[in-house]
Design a protein around this motif. Structure first.
Motif, short mmCIF file in Angstrom:
data_model
loop_
_atom_site.label_atom_id
_atom_site.label_comp_id
_atom_site.label_asym_id
_atom_site.label_seq_id
_atom_site.Cartn_x
_atom_site.Cartn_y
_atom_site.Cartn_z
N SER A 210 72.98 74.65 58.70
CA SER A 210 73.28 74.74 60.38
C SER A 210 72.05 74.40 60.93
O SER A 210 71.72 73.91 61.89
CB SER A 210 72.91 76.14 61.34
N ALA A 211 70.21 74.58 60.36
CA ALA A 211 69.19 73.74 60.55
C ALA A 211 69.78 72.47 60.35
O ALA A 211 69.50 71.21 60.82
CB ALA A 211 68.29 74.25 59.88
N VAL B 257 72.80 79.82 57.99
CA VAL B 257 71.72 79.42 58.48
C VAL B 257 70.91 77.81 58.06
O VAL B 257 70.82 77.16 58.70
CB VAL B 257 70.21 80.15 58.09
N ALA C 65 71.05 86.29 62.81
CA ALA C 65 71.88 84.66 62.39
C ALA C 65 73.00 84.82 62.98
O ALA C 65 73.38 83.10 63.41
CB ALA C 65 72.34 84.93 60.82
N ARG D 95 64.27 72.43 66.72
CA ARG D 95 65.61 73.28 65.21
C ARG D 95 65.37 73.91 64.35
O ARG D 95 65.48 74.61 63.72
CB ARG D 95 66.96 71.95 65.47
N ILE E 280 63.83 77.35 63.11
CA ILE E 280 64.21 77.97 62.45
C ILE E 280 64.25 78.52 60.95
O ILE E 280 64.17 79.86 60.99
CB ILE E 280 66.41 77.34 61.75
N LEU F 174 72.17 82.80 66.68
CA LEU F 174 71.13 81.65 66.58
C LEU F 174 72.02 80.09 67.28
O LEU F 174 71.60 79.65 68.20
CB LEU F 174 71.10 81.24 65.35
#
Length: 308
Positions: free
Chosen positions: A134-135, A131, A84, A101, A105, A87
């Motif tokens: 972030s996606a 995470v 992570a 992306r 992920i 990433l």
């Protein structure tokens, strides 16, 4: 509302700067580079293992082996494990991955490299950045409902906390916004902030969702009304602002030009959305007509950028 808008802008700027420190300013290559990279790396391994007397056969077999793999599958082969904390650097150093992306992920989570709710960093004032955020927050295009549902299915704690409210303020898929609003059990206590998010980001889909989907209206006090008037004047003058930023772009070195260009496109998109929202909020026919004209001119500028 001035306070709400101010907090949102500071938060957005802080997150953007943090991400930019991990991102290369080099232009995004075509996504086909990912396929080429995988093909070359696999071919190099095959060349070391097989008889060099038949290089063409090795290359042909390699192409046959990978021609049916999706870009996500190729990326998984290319990166056997990603944590992570790696990433953001992976996407910064391999910009061809940005176009896949979200799906990449999701695939990493499914492979067991990381958890959907795993912490990447913890912002002091805004909470954990995970995470899943972030996606969702850095998706090159809108999240699809299937992608959003998959993140939830994989364990993402998609809620109504402050950082999720910022992340979702960038989404323009009405079905995703509806699912988030219901799943996070949001209500009137955050409506004004969400309106503020919509106006700050120029997100017409979020504004429409609140007014039409939720059926709520934005009621302004005197100070908030004054702020909207100031913002309206800023948006009306956005073409002058564009001219200044375009000149700065033209004078920017090649090494920084791609990043500067993307920043200008983002600014145009925000102004364009704000012009549409402010038009919908205005009761003044003359002002509505002026904002409609500004929106059309900004749309034309965006088309010009898309052609180059």
């Amino acid at each position: 509302m001035r306070f709400v808008f101010g907090v949102i802008l500071v938060l957005t700027t802080a997150i953007t700067i943090w991400l930019m420190t991990l991102n290369s300013p080099s232009p995004d290559p075509d996504v086909s580079e990912l396929s080429t990279s995988v093909e070359l790396s696999r071919h190099e391994r095959n060349s070391n293992e097989e008889n060099t007397a038949q290089p063409e056969l090795a290359r042909t077999n390699d192409t046959i082996e990978h021609k049916d793999l999706s870009l996500v599958e190729q990326a998984l082969l290319r990166f056997p494990h990603i944590s992570a904390h790696e990433l953001e650097a992976i996407f910064a150093n391999n910009p061809e991955l940005k176009k896949i992306r979200v799906d990449f992920i999701i695939a990493l989570i499914e492979r067991g490299d990381m958890a959907a709710d795993e912490l990447i960093t913890n912002f002091r004032f805004w909470g954990p950045y995970t995470v899943a955020q972030s996606a969702a927050g850095n998706a090159p295009h809108d999240l699809t409902l299937d992608q959003f549902n998959k993140l939830i299915e994989l364990g993402a704690d998609v809620n109504g906390e402050k950082l999720w409210r910022i992340v979702m303020a960038k989404q323009t898929n009405g079905k995703v916004l509806d699912k988030w609003y219901t799943h996070a059990a949001l209500g009137p206590e955050v409506h004004k902030e969400l309106f503020g998010n919509a106006i700050t980001f120029g997100n017409t889909a979020l504004y429409d969702f609140l007014t039409n989907g939720v059926g709520t209206q934005l009621v302004l006090n005197e100070e908030e009304d004054k702020y909207i008037s100031e913002l309206t004047n800023e948006v009306k003058g956005s073409l002058d602002g564009y001219a200044q930023l375009k000149q700065q772009l033209d004078e920017t070195s090649d090494a920084k030009k791609h990043l500067q260009r993307q920043n200008l496109i983002n600014r145009l998109q925000r102004w364009h959305g704000q012009a549409q929202i402010l038009k919908a909020m205005s009761d003044d026919e003359s002002e509505r007509a002026e904002l409609e004209q500004v929106a059309a001119q900004l749309s034309q500028k965006l088309k010009e950028f898309a052609q180059h």
